[in-house]
Enzyme design. Sequence first.
Site, PDB file in Angstrom:
ATOM      1  N   CYS A 111       0.815  -1.224   0.000  1.00 32.50           N
ATOM      2  CA  CYS A 111       0.000   0.000   0.000  1.00 32.50           C
ATOM      3  C   CYS A 111       0.849   1.275   0.000  1.00 32.50           C
ATOM      4  CB  CYS A 111      -0.939   0.010   1.198  1.00 32.50           C
ATOM      5  SG  CYS A 111      -2.060  -1.392   1.181  1.00 32.50           S
ATOM      6  N   HIS A 249      -3.427   7.210   2.293  1.00 30.61           N
ATOM      7  CA  HIS A 249      -3.834   5.901   1.774  1.00 30.61           C
ATOM      8  C   HIS A 249      -5.247   5.604   2.293  1.00 30.61           C
ATOM      9  CE1 HIS A 249      -3.997   1.759   0.779  1.00 30.61           C
ATOM     10  NE2 HIS A 249      -3.802   1.317   2.004  1.00 30.61           N
ATOM     11  N   ASN A 279     -10.108  -0.193  -0.614  1.00 30.70           N
ATOM     12  CA  ASN A 279      -8.654  -0.118  -0.545  1.00 30.70           C
ATOM     13  C   ASN A 279      -8.066  -0.682  -1.841  1.00 30.70           C
ATOM     14  OD1 ASN A 279      -5.935  -0.470  -0.010  1.00 30.70           O
ATOM     15  ND2 ASN A 279      -6.238  -1.404   1.999  1.00 30.70           N
TER      16      ASN A 279
HETATM   17  O1  UT7 Z   1      -4.028  -1.136   3.328  1.00 34.50           O
HETATM   18  C1  UT7 Z   1      -3.304  -1.964   4.167  1.00 34.50           C
HETATM   19  C2  UT7 Z   1      -3.564  -1.618   5.534  1.00 34.50           C
HETATM   20  N1  UT7 Z   1      -4.772  -2.195   6.001  1.00 34.50           N
HETATM   21  C3  UT7 Z   1      -5.424  -1.603   6.959  1.00 34.50           C
HETATM   22  O2  UT7 Z   1      -5.000  -0.548   7.338  1.00 34.50           O
HETATM   23  C4  UT7 Z   1      -6.623  -2.272   7.576  1.00 34.50           C
HETATM   24  C5  UT7 Z   1      -6.559  -2.083   9.083  1.00 34.50           C
HETATM   25  N2  UT7 Z   1      -7.671  -2.688   9.850  1.00 34.50           N
HETATM   26  C6  UT7 Z   1      -8.952  -2.364   9.663  1.00 34.50           C
HETATM   27  O3  UT7 Z   1      -9.293  -1.575   8.819  1.00 34.50           O
HETATM   28  C7  UT7 Z   1      -9.978  -2.955  10.605  1.00 34.50           C
HETATM   29  O4  UT7 Z   1      -9.305  -3.656  11.645  1.00 34.50           O
HETATM   30  C8  UT7 Z   1     -10.984  -3.901   9.907  1.00 34.50           C
HETATM   31  C9  UT7 Z   1     -11.943  -3.086   9.056  1.00 34.50           C
HETATM   32  C10 UT7 Z   1     -10.233  -4.903   9.067  1.00 34.50           C
HETATM   33  C11 UT7 Z   1     -11.812  -4.671  10.952  1.00 34.50           C
HETATM   34  O5  UT7 Z   1     -12.436  -3.776  11.852  1.00 34.50           O
HETATM   35  P1  UT7 Z   1     -12.405  -4.111  13.416  1.00 34.50           P
HETATM   36  O6  UT7 Z   1     -13.222  -3.075  14.079  1.00 34.50           O
HETATM   37  O7  UT7 Z   1     -10.969  -4.224  13.807  1.00 34.50           O
HETATM   38  O8  UT7 Z   1     -13.172  -5.497  13.492  1.00 34.50           O
HETATM   39  P2  UT7 Z   1     -12.673  -6.899  14.057  1.00 34.50           P
HETATM   40  O9  UT7 Z   1     -11.635  -7.483  13.167  1.00 34.50           O
HETATM   41  O10 UT7 Z   1     -12.316  -6.724  15.486  1.00 34.50           O
HETATM   42  O11 UT7 Z   1     -13.983  -7.778  13.954  1.00 34.50           O
HETATM   43  C12 UT7 Z   1     -15.071  -7.560  14.834  1.00 34.50           C
HETATM   44  C13 UT7 Z   1     -16.144  -8.596  14.551  1.00 34.50           C
HETATM   45  C14 UT7 Z   1     -15.678 -10.044  14.627  1.00 34.50           C
HETATM   46  O12 UT7 Z   1     -16.748 -10.768  15.239  1.00 34.50           O
HETATM   47  P3  UT7 Z   1     -16.619 -11.240  16.783  1.00 34.50           P
HETATM   48  O13 UT7 Z   1     -15.435 -12.127  16.817  1.00 34.50           O
HETATM   49  O14 UT7 Z   1     -16.455  -9.967  17.566  1.00 34.50           O
HETATM   50  O15 UT7 Z   1     -17.935 -11.928  17.006  1.00 34.50           O
HETATM   51  C15 UT7 Z   1     -15.574 -10.474  13.193  1.00 34.50           C
HETATM   52  O16 UT7 Z   1     -15.804 -11.857  13.020  1.00 34.50           O
HETATM   53  O17 UT7 Z   1     -16.682  -8.431  13.218  1.00 34.50           O
HETATM   54  C16 UT7 Z   1     -16.703  -9.707  12.544  1.00 34.50           C
HETATM   55  N3  UT7 Z   1     -16.495  -9.481  11.119  1.00 34.50           N
HETATM   56  C17 UT7 Z   1     -17.500  -9.202  10.267  1.00 34.50           C
HETATM   57  N4  UT7 Z   1     -18.835  -9.116  10.440  1.00 34.50           N
HETATM   58  C18 UT7 Z   1     -19.589  -8.822   9.375  1.00 34.50           C
HETATM   59  C19 UT7 Z   1     -15.331  -9.443  10.438  1.00 34.50           C
HETATM   60  N5  UT7 Z   1     -15.568  -9.166   9.139  1.00 34.50           N
HETATM   61  C20 UT7 Z   1     -16.915  -9.007   9.012  1.00 34.50           C
HETATM   62  C21 UT7 Z   1     -17.750  -8.701   7.923  1.00 34.50           C
HETATM   63  N6  UT7 Z   1     -19.071  -8.614   8.142  1.00 34.50           N
HETATM   64  N7  UT7 Z   1     -17.268  -8.478   6.669  1.00 34.50           N
END
Ligand code: UT7
Length: 315
Positions: A111, A249, A279
Amino acid sequence: MTNATITGWGKALPPSVLTNSDLEKIMDTSDEWITSRSGIKERRISHVETSDMATIAGFRALAAAGLEPSDIDLIIVATCSPDTLIPSAAAYVQAKLGATNAAAVDLNAACSGFIYSLVFGANMIRGGTNRRVLVIGAEKLHSYIDFTDRSTSVLFGDGAGAVVLEPTEGDEGLLSSELGMDGESAEFLCIPGFGTVGDRVPDLPSEVGVQMDGQEVFRRAVTMMGDSSVRVVEEAGLDFEDVDILIPHQANQRIIDATARRIKLASDQVFMNIHAYGNTSAATIPIALTEALEQGRIRPGANIVFAAFGGGLSW
Ligand code: UT7
């Protein structure tokens, strides 16, 4: 002293749109979850290869600069999703543009690839090796996406953006830069099964697919994009009041908001288009720059800060 400045810009976005409600139909997710966690509403899916999008963006950037393909002497394509490993995406782009006087190379810093390429290209001009450099960020990430993994597949999209760099003796151009890498933390964002580690078989191994520890990457992205921006603004002898626009980004709206808060930028000083494209890795910044210009958000002489964070972990 000769510096390098941006004289042309362009973007290429494939017409096919994949919306959050489309994704709701193929996986257990919701528009509400994707929008609230990332800011993304839709992304583009390309029916052509990375080099095709890169070439269109390149033609548009050349037109904006008033140049012909034959005027370019170096093409750098920032990508982690080239059409093939050999030849490079840049080789295809050179041929499709008809840029017969240009050397051409791919650069993979995930990225952060566009910013790396911008700095490398500018330094080739500053050092006198090249005069007109076409820097392109282009990705066809959906090729890597595992659409059974909802945690990563909703985040990425395809697209390309490009800029032309030319020499200047004026006070505009690249004022300061910082590039960095934390290779020891690479495991937090990777596509582990593709490359010499994989078997030489036609079927891709299951490890081909983005693997990411989202929260770890999120936390580091905010810290590194913020702190690095502070250092380059200081190095340029400026204050953040002098910064007209931050073009970050586009990985997550919450990362961008938190970065802006960390360096105390008002929301009108920050450009965001993540809702439309998701992204697109190395392509987000040149696409965003082009749209900021199209929208009249950048005037001649504006001070622009670019910031990125991604696989490597790079910034
Ligand atoms: O470009 C390269 C750099 N990349 C980044 O900068 C990305 C950095 N990270 C992020 O943008 C965020 O961490 C994410 C958008 C990837 C995730 O957001 P989050 O608030 O950190 O969510 P999480 O990973 O903690 O997931 C929370 C919950 C989980 O469920 P439980 O375990 O709490 O029951 C996941 O299973 O959300 C669930 N989950 C989803 N639910 C519905 C994960 N993906 C999805 C989805 N739809 N697509």
